[in-house]
Design a protein around this motif. Structure first.
Motif, PDB file in Angstrom:
ATOM      1  N   LEU A  92      -2.260  12.075  -6.140  1.00  0.00           N
ATOM      2  CA  LEU A  92      -1.613  11.914  -5.280  1.00  0.00           C
ATOM      3  C   LEU A  92      -1.248  13.173  -4.421  1.00  0.00           C
ATOM      4  CD1 LEU A  92      -0.070   8.518  -6.765  1.00  0.00           C
ATOM      5  CD2 LEU A  92      -2.304   8.460  -5.019  1.00  0.00           C
ATOM      6  N   PRO A  93      -0.870  12.994  -3.254  1.00  0.00           N
ATOM      7  CA  PRO A  93       0.245  13.928  -2.683  1.00  0.00           C
ATOM      8  C   PRO A  93       1.304  14.128  -3.390  1.00  0.00           C
ATOM      9  CG  PRO A  93      -0.312  12.301  -1.281  1.00  0.00           C
ATOM     10  CD  PRO A  93      -1.210  12.077  -2.465  1.00  0.00           C
ATOM     11  N   GLY A  94       1.758  15.131  -3.888  1.00  0.00           N
ATOM     12  CA  GLY A  94       3.506  15.380  -4.569  1.00  0.00           C
ATOM     13  C   GLY A  94       3.314  15.080  -5.241  1.00  0.00           C
ATOM     14  N   LEU A 140       0.183  -1.475  -0.173  1.00  0.00           N
ATOM     15  CA  LEU A 140      -0.223  -0.058   0.472  1.00  0.00           C
ATOM     16  C   LEU A 140       1.009   1.296   0.045  1.00  0.00           C
ATOM     17  CD1 LEU A 140      -2.503   1.285   0.134  1.00  0.00           C
ATOM     18  CD2 LEU A 140      -2.646   1.465   2.711  1.00  0.00           C
ATOM     19  N   ALA A 141       0.627   2.447  -0.588  1.00  0.00           N
ATOM     20  CA  ALA A 141       1.489   3.643  -0.746  1.00  0.00           C
ATOM     21  C   ALA A 141       0.699   4.409  -0.552  1.00  0.00           C
ATOM     22  CB  ALA A 141       2.041   3.247  -2.626  1.00  0.00           C
ATOM     23  N   HIS A 142       0.506   5.189  -0.302  1.00  0.00           N
ATOM     24  CA  HIS A 142       0.157   7.171  -0.092  1.00  0.00           C
ATOM     25  C   HIS A 142       0.505   8.151  -0.799  1.00  0.00           C
ATOM     26  CE1 HIS A 142      -1.485   4.421   3.516  1.00  0.00           C
ATOM     27  NE2 HIS A 142      -0.446   4.889   3.726  1.00  0.00           N
ATOM     28  N   ASP A 143       1.752   7.957  -1.418  1.00  0.00           N
ATOM     29  CA  ASP A 143       1.691   9.407  -2.586  1.00  0.00           C
ATOM     30  C   ASP A 143       2.505   8.281  -3.312  1.00  0.00           C
ATOM     31  OD1 ASP A 143       5.322   8.567  -1.989  1.00  0.00           O
ATOM     32  OD2 ASP A 143       4.683  10.045  -0.530  1.00  0.00           O
ATOM     33  N   GLY A 144       2.760   9.255  -4.719  1.00  0.00           N
ATOM     34  CA  GLY A 144       3.296   8.676  -6.051  1.00  0.00           C
ATOM     35  C   GLY A 144       5.096   8.235  -5.731  1.00  0.00           C
ATOM     36  N   GLU A 145       6.405   8.468  -4.736  1.00  0.00           N
ATOM     37  CA  GLU A 145       7.197   7.979  -4.733  1.00  0.00           C
ATOM     38  C   GLU A 145       6.859   6.828  -4.353  1.00  0.00           C
ATOM     39  OE1 GLU A 145       9.867   9.407  -5.830  1.00  0.00           O
ATOM     40  OE2 GLU A 145       9.279  10.903  -6.373  1.00  0.00           O
ATOM     41  N   SER A 146       6.367   6.351  -2.847  1.00  0.00           N
ATOM     42  CA  SER A 146       6.391   5.611  -2.334  1.00  0.00           C
ATOM     43  C   SER A 146       5.765   4.302  -3.667  1.00  0.00           C
ATOM     44  CB  SER A 146       5.697   5.539  -1.526  1.00  0.00           C
ATOM     45  OG  SER A 146       3.307   5.724  -1.218  1.00  0.00           O
ATOM     46  N   LEU A 185       6.103   4.133  -6.903  1.00  0.00           N
ATOM     47  CA  LEU A 185       6.940   3.608  -7.816  1.00  0.00           C
ATOM     48  C   LEU A 185       8.310   3.119  -6.720  1.00  0.00           C
ATOM     49  CD1 LEU A 185       7.418   7.477  -9.531  1.00  0.00           C
ATOM     50  CD2 LEU A 185       6.453   5.409 -10.283  1.00  0.00           C
ATOM     51  N   ARG A 186       8.820   3.342  -5.866  1.00  0.00           N
ATOM     52  CA  ARG A 186       9.231   2.291  -5.163  1.00  0.00           C
ATOM     53  C   ARG A 186       8.773   1.176  -5.259  1.00  0.00           C
ATOM     54  NH1 ARG A 186      10.167   6.895  -1.997  1.00  0.00           N
ATOM     55  NH2 ARG A 186       9.163   5.985  -0.220  1.00  0.00           N
ATOM     56  N   ALA A 187       7.465   0.809  -4.391  1.00  0.00           N
ATOM     57  CA  ALA A 187       7.156  -0.418  -4.838  1.00  0.00           C
ATOM     58  C   ALA A 187       7.229  -1.107  -6.090  1.00  0.00           C
ATOM     59  CB  ALA A 187       6.102   0.199  -4.163  1.00  0.00           C
ATOM     60  N   CYS A 188       6.847  -0.403  -7.327  1.00  0.00           N
ATOM     61  CA  CYS A 188       6.969  -1.137  -8.561  1.00  0.00           C
ATOM     62  C   CYS A 188       8.282  -1.476  -8.798  1.00  0.00           C
ATOM     63  CB  CYS A 188       6.268   0.394  -9.065  1.00  0.00           C
ATOM     64  SG  CYS A 188       4.581   0.031  -8.651  1.00  0.00           S
ATOM     65  N   ALA A 189       9.543  -0.487  -8.434  1.00  0.00           N
ATOM     66  CA  ALA A 189      10.420  -1.122  -9.015  1.00  0.00           C
ATOM     67  C   ALA A 189      11.389  -1.782  -8.471  1.00  0.00           C
ATOM     68  CB  ALA A 189      11.643   0.398  -8.840  1.00  0.00           C
TER      69      ALA A 189
END
Length: 73
Positions: free
Chosen positions: A26-28, A1-7, A9-13
């Motif tokens: 999304l925030p950010g 579960l990600a709460h923003d775009g950066e997290s 992307l990190r989970a996908c990568a």
């Protein structure tokens, strides 16, 4: 579960995600920016947009950036 775009992307990568259900508001980073970055960071991740931002322009932009589907909230 990600709460923003950066997290997201990190989970996908990191290979933790096969299908990303993505909101455009999304925030950010915006959801469209996340889609654009996914092309390089995790090109095999399929993305379903689930968003209230459902204009023809937004839907076309999402599909142009590689979204597999779009569902309006």
């Amino acid at each position: 579960l990600a709460h923003d775009g950066e997290s997201a992307l990190r989970a996908c990568a990191a290979g933790e995600v096969d299908l990303l259900v993505l909101d455009l508001g999304l925030p950010g980073l915006s959801g469209l920016e996340v889609l654009q970055r996914l092309r390089t960071a995790a090109p095999t991740v399929r993305t379903l947009i689930f968003s209230a931002q459902c204009t023809e322009q937004t839907v076309q932009a999402a599909f142009g950036l590689g979204a597999a589907g779009f569902v309006e909230k």
